[in-house]
Enzyme design. Sequence first.
Site, PDB file in Angstrom:
ATOM      1  N   SER A   1      38.461  88.273  87.420  1.00 31.61           N
ATOM      2  CA  SER A   1      39.917  88.477  87.388  1.00 31.61           C
ATOM      3  C   SER A   1      40.372  88.530  85.933  1.00 31.61           C
ATOM      4  O   SER A   1      39.624  88.130  85.022  1.00 31.61           O
ATOM      5  CB  SER A   1      40.579  87.287  88.091  1.00 31.61           C
ATOM      6  OG  SER A   1      41.962  87.208  87.803  1.00 31.61           O
TER       7      SER A   1
ATOM      8  N   TYR B   1      43.163  78.884  90.950  1.00 34.71           N
ATOM      9  CA  TYR B   1      42.670  80.272  90.874  1.00 34.71           C
ATOM     10  C   TYR B   1      42.129  80.550  89.474  1.00 34.71           C
ATOM     11  O   TYR B   1      41.039  81.109  89.314  1.00 34.71           O
ATOM     12  CB  TYR B   1      43.807  81.239  91.225  1.00 34.71           C
ATOM     13  CG  TYR B   1      43.370  82.678  91.347  1.00 34.71           C
ATOM     14  CD1 TYR B   1      42.783  83.158  92.522  1.00 34.71           C
ATOM     15  CD2 TYR B   1      43.524  83.575  90.291  1.00 34.71           C
ATOM     16  CE1 TYR B   1      42.373  84.477  92.638  1.00 34.71           C
ATOM     17  CE2 TYR B   1      43.127  84.895  90.396  1.00 34.71           C
ATOM     18  CZ  TYR B   1      42.552  85.344  91.573  1.00 34.71           C
ATOM     19  OH  TYR B   1      42.148  86.650  91.684  1.00 34.71           O
TER      20      TYR B   1
HETATM   21  P1  NAP Z   1      42.873  90.209  99.920  1.00 36.07           P
HETATM   22  O1  NAP Z   1      43.378  91.532 100.402  1.00 36.07           O
HETATM   23  O2  NAP Z   1      43.647  88.989 100.206  1.00 36.07           O
HETATM   24  O3  NAP Z   1      41.364  90.057 100.393  1.00 36.07           O
HETATM   25  C1  NAP Z   1      40.649  88.855 100.249  1.00 36.07           C
HETATM   26  C2  NAP Z   1      39.453  88.890 101.173  1.00 36.07           C
HETATM   27  O4  NAP Z   1      38.758  87.651 101.114  1.00 36.07           O
HETATM   28  C3  NAP Z   1      39.873  89.077 102.634  1.00 36.07           C
HETATM   29  O5  NAP Z   1      38.907  89.836 103.301  1.00 36.07           O
HETATM   30  C4  NAP Z   1      39.863  87.645 103.128  1.00 36.07           C
HETATM   31  O6  NAP Z   1      39.761  87.525 104.520  1.00 36.07           O
HETATM   32  C5  NAP Z   1      38.610  87.161 102.447  1.00 36.07           C
HETATM   33  N1  NAP Z   1      38.509  85.719 102.520  1.00 36.07           N
HETATM   34  C6  NAP Z   1      39.324  84.802 101.946  1.00 36.07           C
HETATM   35  N2  NAP Z   1      38.938  83.561 102.281  1.00 36.07           N
HETATM   36  C7  NAP Z   1      37.857  83.691 103.094  1.00 36.07           C
HETATM   37  C8  NAP Z   1      37.010  82.775 103.769  1.00 36.07           C
HETATM   38  N3  NAP Z   1      37.196  81.444 103.698  1.00 36.07           N
HETATM   39  N4  NAP Z   1      35.992  83.261 104.504  1.00 36.07           N
HETATM   40  C9  NAP Z   1      35.793  84.594 104.610  1.00 36.07           C
HETATM   41  N5  NAP Z   1      36.567  85.518 103.989  1.00 36.07           N
HETATM   42  C10 NAP Z   1      37.582  85.054 103.238  1.00 36.07           C
HETATM   43  O7  NAP Z   1      42.775  90.248  98.348  1.00 36.07           O
HETATM   44  P2  NAP Z   1      42.017  91.238  97.349  1.00 36.07           P
HETATM   45  O8  NAP Z   1      42.970  91.551  96.270  1.00 36.07           O
HETATM   46  O9  NAP Z   1      41.340  92.342  98.060  1.00 36.07           O
HETATM   47  O10 NAP Z   1      40.956  90.211  96.746  1.00 36.07           O
HETATM   48  C11 NAP Z   1      39.578  90.463  96.688  1.00 36.07           C
HETATM   49  C12 NAP Z   1      38.991  89.743  95.474  1.00 36.07           C
HETATM   50  O11 NAP Z   1      39.529  90.337  94.303  1.00 36.07           O
HETATM   51  C13 NAP Z   1      39.378  88.264  95.401  1.00 36.07           C
HETATM   52  O12 NAP Z   1      38.278  87.518  94.894  1.00 36.07           O
HETATM   53  C14 NAP Z   1      40.512  88.258  94.394  1.00 36.07           C
HETATM   54  O13 NAP Z   1      40.657  87.027  93.771  1.00 36.07           O
HETATM   55  C15 NAP Z   1      40.039  89.340  93.457  1.00 36.07           C
HETATM   56  N6  NAP Z   1      41.069  89.907  92.590  1.00 36.07           N
HETATM   57  C16 NAP Z   1      42.123  90.598  93.094  1.00 36.07           C
HETATM   58  C17 NAP Z   1      43.054  91.143  92.231  1.00 36.07           C
HETATM   59  C18 NAP Z   1      44.235  91.922  92.709  1.00 36.07           C
HETATM   60  O14 NAP Z   1      45.061  92.310  91.861  1.00 36.07           O
HETATM   61  N7  NAP Z   1      44.387  92.222  93.982  1.00 36.07           N
HETATM   62  C19 NAP Z   1      42.908  90.973  90.854  1.00 36.07           C
HETATM   63  C20 NAP Z   1      41.819  90.265  90.375  1.00 36.07           C
HETATM   64  C21 NAP Z   1      40.895  89.746  91.250  1.00 36.07           C
HETATM   65  P3  NAP Z   1      41.109  87.509 105.442  1.00 36.07           P
HETATM   66  O15 NAP Z   1      41.550  88.948 105.561  1.00 36.07           O
HETATM   67  O16 NAP Z   1      40.607  86.911 106.708  1.00 36.07           O
HETATM   68  O17 NAP Z   1      42.121  86.654 104.735  1.00 36.07           O
END
Ligand code: NAP
Length: 250
Positions: free
Chosen positions: A142, A155
């Site tokens: 991140s 986080y």
């Molecule tokens: P998201 O749409 O909220 O997706 C997160 C994913 O992780 C979902 O599939 C969620 O499942 C899964 N998850 C969370 N807790 C879990 C658990 N206990 N067991 C199994 N699955 C779990 O967010 P995203 O933006 O795509 O995030 C993906 C990664 O990118 C994360 O590590 C996040 O920190 C990182 N990231 C995102 C951004 C951004 O701007 N979006 C920036 C930097 C880093 P559910 O659908 O069931 O909740």
Amino acid sequence: MNPFDLTGRVAMVTGANTGLGQSLAIALARAGADIVTVARRDAGETAAAVEAAGRRCLQLTADLSKMDGLPGLVADTLAHFGQLDILVNNAGIIRRADAVDFTEADWDDVIDTNLKSVFFLSQAAARHMLERRSGKIINIASMLSFQGGIRVPSYTASKSGVAGLTKLLANEWAGKGINVNAIAPGYFATNNTEALRADENRNRDILARIPAGRWGEPDDLGGAAVFLASRAADYVQGHILAVDGGWLAR
Ligand code: NAP
């Protein structure tokens, strides 16, 4: 020979039902890999897109905040596909509150999901990859692997930890055939950032700082993952690749 071709590889992507994980799984499939989705709910939409790309998809269910199920994910993958070549540790959560009010539950939930499970799933995968002296592990870091952020203490701790862990694992496994690297997404439009985009002031401030002038779309991330998963990255180790529209350059 296309150095980015993933034909014949098997890639596990956690949190592959939605957001960045879904997009990463589809990008790896389009580059040739068969996919294992790991999610706590149905990942059928991702599986359909993987199969539409002509690849096989195994859907596994797991709560990644619990460590005891992690070795079974690798075992199930090996039973089904006979190998695991690529692991993308993508699943993650975020909790927002002022540091002075932050609860122990919001600390533990985030650290367990974003950091502890990244380590123990990598360990389980590496036990197989080390035997074959071959594997690619890609962690999703991140901007808060580099910066402090605000109102997201667990986080920031978890993602700073992911950056350190990426380097530690690269140090231990680079000489044994495994590449460990990370991708640090900038600000992407997913569930994770819904609250930020809904806050008019935060949204405006964030956009003003992104040289590319827009939020990232999940499809913006696939190329970096294909690269790090491929032979093209065989000599890339412990690197944290920002895909951020220029955020860190500002
Ligand atoms: P998201 O749409 O909220 O997706 C997160 C994913 O992780 C979902 O599939 C969620 O499942 C899964 N998850 C969370 N807790 C879990 C658990 N206990 N067991 C199994 N699955 C779990 O967010 P995203 O933006 O795509 O995030 C993906 C990664 O990118 C994360 O590590 C996040 O920190 C990182 N990231 C995102 C951004 C951004 O701007 N979006 C920036 C930097 C880093 P559910 O659908 O069931 O909740």
